[in-house]
Write a protein that holds these residues in place. Structure first.
Motif, PDB file in Angstrom:
ATOM      1  N   ILE A  81       1.018  -1.154   0.092  1.00 31.28           N
ATOM      2  CA  ILE A  81       0.133  -0.212   0.300  1.00 31.28           C
ATOM      3  C   ILE A  81       0.717   1.236   0.086  1.00 31.28           C
ATOM      4  CG2 ILE A  81      -1.838   1.216   1.213  1.00 31.28           C
ATOM      5  CD1 ILE A  81      -2.409  -1.604   2.516  1.00 31.28           C
TER       6      ILE A  81
ATOM      7  N   GLU B 121      -4.185   5.845   0.432  1.00 30.35           N
ATOM      8  CA  GLU B 121      -4.610   4.556  -0.389  1.00 30.35           C
ATOM      9  C   GLU B 121      -4.886   3.275   0.705  1.00 30.35           C
ATOM     10  OE1 GLU B 121      -2.335   0.682  -2.738  1.00 30.35           O
ATOM     11  OE2 GLU B 121      -1.518   3.048  -2.970  1.00 30.35           O
TER      12      GLU B 121
ATOM     13  N   ASP C  36      -8.571   4.123   2.009  1.00 33.74           N
ATOM     14  CA  ASP C  36      -9.584   3.861   0.872  1.00 33.74           C
ATOM     15  C   ASP C  36      -9.974   2.195   1.449  1.00 33.74           C
ATOM     16  OD1 ASP C  36      -9.716   6.384   0.149  1.00 33.74           O
ATOM     17  OD2 ASP C  36      -8.598   5.528  -1.803  1.00 33.74           O
TER      18      ASP C  36
END
Length: 161
Positions: free
Chosen positions: A53, A58, A61
């Motif tokens: 990641i 990110e 999310d």
């Protein structure tokens, strides 16, 4: 080493406090406080995920997707804490026992985690986290999981309703 570098060096106490805040926020599924503990450019390697990641956003999310599925942390215990100081950065590692729930399904995992912290301005933020499974025969600390004092070597424990 100049005096500015010495002033910015991390201490074990500071790192343990930052780790305690991060783990406590995670144990409460406190999205805002949890992600506030990470630098925006932080990276993450989690054993269940296929790829690294690449940023805090990110990961947020991904986290929000889990929440949308009804996921939450119901307990988190940290043991075997170790801090390695590296000037203005530090490596924190521990064993973590996490219980999560999605609907009526509860799962408990025992994992090893490494978090790299660095001083950014007046804050100490995580810039990398690596989570892996703990081998079934791995030694476990005898530290009391109910303690929440960093001096006891246990970062945080908690249960959420």
């Amino acid at each position: 080493m100049n005096s500015h570098q010495q002033v910015n060096q991390l201490t074990e106490r500071e790192v343990l406090a930052a780790a305690a805040e991060l783990v406590a926020a995670f144990s409460r599924t406190d999205t805002q406080a949890y992600f506030a503990a990470f630098s925006p450019e932080a990276t993450f390697i989690f054993h269940p995920e296929a790829q690294r990641i690449e940023s805090r956003s990110e990961y947020e999310d991904l986290w929000n997707g889990w929440l949308a599925d009804g996921w939450s942390v119901t307990g988190c215990e940290s043991t075997d804490a170790r801090v390695q100081l590296c000037g203005t950065s530090a490596i924190f590692s521990h064993t973590v026992k996490t219980t999560t729930r999605v609907g009526e399904i509860t799962e408990t995992l025992r994992e090893r985690e490494t978090i790299v912290f660095t001083r950014q301005g007046s804050r100490i933020l995580a810039v990398h986290e690596h989570l892996s499974t703990a081998p079934s025969g791995a030694a476990e600390s005898s530290a009391a999981a109910s303690s929440s004092t960093p001096e006891a070597g246990v970062v945080a424990s908690g249960t959420a309703a």
